[in-house]
Design a protein around this motif. Structure first.
Motif, PDB file in Angstrom:
ATOM      1  N   GLY A   9       0.816  -1.209   0.000  1.00  0.00           N
ATOM      2  CA  GLY A   9       0.000   0.000   0.000  1.00  0.00           C
ATOM      3  C   GLY A   9       0.848   1.257   0.000  1.00  0.00           C
ATOM      4  O   GLY A   9       0.588   2.196  -0.768  1.00  0.00           O
ATOM      5  N   LEU A  10       1.867   1.281   0.823  1.00  0.00           N
ATOM      6  CA  LEU A  10       2.754   2.438   0.891  1.00  0.00           C
ATOM      7  C   LEU A  10       3.481   2.645  -0.436  1.00  0.00           C
ATOM      8  O   LEU A  10       3.561   3.772  -0.940  1.00  0.00           O
ATOM      9  N   ALA A  12       2.496   1.691  -3.398  1.00  0.00           N
ATOM     10  CA  ALA A  12       1.523   2.149  -4.396  1.00  0.00           C
ATOM     11  C   ALA A  12       1.273   3.636  -4.253  1.00  0.00           C
ATOM     12  O   ALA A  12       1.200   4.365  -5.254  1.00  0.00           O
ATOM     13  N   LEU A  13       1.134   4.099  -3.024  1.00  0.00           N
ATOM     14  CA  LEU A  13       0.883   5.515  -2.791  1.00  0.00           C
ATOM     15  C   LEU A  13       2.088   6.374  -3.186  1.00  0.00           C
ATOM     16  O   LEU A  13       1.933   7.427  -3.797  1.00  0.00           O
ATOM     17  N   LEU A  14       3.286   5.914  -2.860  1.00  0.00           N
ATOM     18  CA  LEU A  14       4.501   6.679  -3.176  1.00  0.00           C
ATOM     19  C   LEU A  14       4.828   6.668  -4.667  1.00  0.00           C
ATOM     20  O   LEU A  14       5.299   7.675  -5.200  1.00  0.00           O
ATOM     21  N   LEU A  17       3.207   9.472  -6.742  1.00  0.00           N
ATOM     22  CA  LEU A  17       3.482  10.878  -6.431  1.00  0.00           C
ATOM     23  C   LEU A  17       4.251  11.635  -7.517  1.00  0.00           C
ATOM     24  O   LEU A  17       3.868  12.754  -7.853  1.00  0.00           O
ATOM     25  N   THR A  90     -10.077   2.599  -6.021  1.00  0.00           N
ATOM     26  CA  THR A  90      -9.254   3.067  -7.139  1.00  0.00           C
ATOM     27  C   THR A  90      -9.993   4.124  -7.946  1.00  0.00           C
ATOM     28  O   THR A  90      -9.461   5.197  -8.222  1.00  0.00           O
ATOM     29  N   LEU A  94      -8.423   7.076  -5.478  1.00  0.00           N
ATOM     30  CA  LEU A  94      -7.041   7.227  -5.934  1.00  0.00           C
ATOM     31  C   LEU A  94      -6.898   7.907  -7.288  1.00  0.00           C
ATOM     32  O   LEU A  94      -6.048   8.790  -7.451  1.00  0.00           O
ATOM     33  N   TYR A  98      -4.679  11.281  -7.610  1.00  0.00           N
ATOM     34  CA  TYR A  98      -3.416  11.370  -8.361  1.00  0.00           C
ATOM     35  C   TYR A  98      -3.551  12.201  -9.628  1.00  0.00           C
ATOM     36  O   TYR A  98      -2.576  12.765 -10.094  1.00  0.00           O
ATOM     37  N   GLY A 160       1.537   0.317  -9.921  1.00  0.00           N
ATOM     38  CA  GLY A 160       0.769   0.908  -8.824  1.00  0.00           C
ATOM     39  C   GLY A 160      -0.536   0.171  -8.582  1.00  0.00           C
ATOM     40  O   GLY A 160      -0.923  -0.067  -7.427  1.00  0.00           O
ATOM     41  N   PHE A 164      -1.481  -1.801  -5.134  1.00  0.00           N
ATOM     42  CA  PHE A 164      -2.680  -1.412  -4.407  1.00  0.00           C
ATOM     43  C   PHE A 164      -3.653  -2.578  -4.262  1.00  0.00           C
ATOM     44  O   PHE A 164      -4.217  -2.801  -3.179  1.00  0.00           O
TER      45      PHE A 164
END
Length: 185
Positions: A9-10, A12-14, A17, A90, A94, A98, A160, A164
């Motif tokens: 999860g981390l 995917a989030l990073l 960016l 998603t 998300l 994004y 990603g 996720f």
């Protein structure tokens, strides 16, 4: 499993960016597009086939049936509910967050990938078979080549989406407890 879920999860989030709010591919994205550019349109269509909703739904139903046959009703319900949760998160959280665009569509993380990987991850958890892990990995690689080759997504969108989907499934999945061994004496 929870640690793997948190790491996925981390990541995917990073990963999203650097591309948030943009339309430009990164170097890895451009290299991946170049690597699949030689594939014919027919081959690319075949590769993207596993991401079609009716294929994903069929795989989800297979996982539910396998869970029911094993007498695991909670898992059977989760085989259908958890991928839907991943897709909804998603699509409605998300992607707008994004704000990464390609061909007039929000693309990070890849919804095609989230739906496929969520169901494949569920199948792996339900069956716990090495063959299913291998088939899931091959299917994902083929679908990634197809999604990039069709121009639907950048490779980072696919990665990603994979991260996720795995995170959502693993954090939602019940931890199996070992049955105590009956005493013989």
């Amino acid at each position: 499993m929870r640690t793997i879920a948190a790491v996925c999860g981390l990541l995917a989030l990073l990963l999203g960016l650097p591309f948030a709010g943009g339309t430009t591919p990164g170097a890895v994205d451009a290299a991946a597009a170049g690597a699949v550019a030689h594939l014919s349109p027919g081959v690319v269509r075949v590769l993207v086939f596993p991401t079609e909703p009716y294929v994903v739904l069929a795989l989800g139903l297979l996982a539910a049936v396998l869970s029911l046959r094993a007498g695991r009703r909670l898992e059977a319900a989760l085989t259908l509910a958890v991928p839907v949760l991943a897709i909804l998160l998603t699509s409605f959280l998300l992607k707008p967050l994004y704000d990464r665009w390609k061909n007039g569509t929000l693309v990070y993380p890849s919804g095609h990938t989230v739906s496929l990987v969520a169901v494949l991850t569920v199948l792996v958890l339900v069956t716990r078979r090495v063959l299913v892990v291998v088939l899931a990995a091959v299917t994902l690689l083929a679908a990634a080549a197809g999604l990039v080759g069709m121009g639907y997504h950048y490779l980072t969108d696919v990665v990603g989406g994979t991260l996720f989907a795995v995170a959502v499934v693993l954090v939602s999945w019940p931890v199996r407890r070992r049955e105590p061994v009956p005493s013989t004496g």
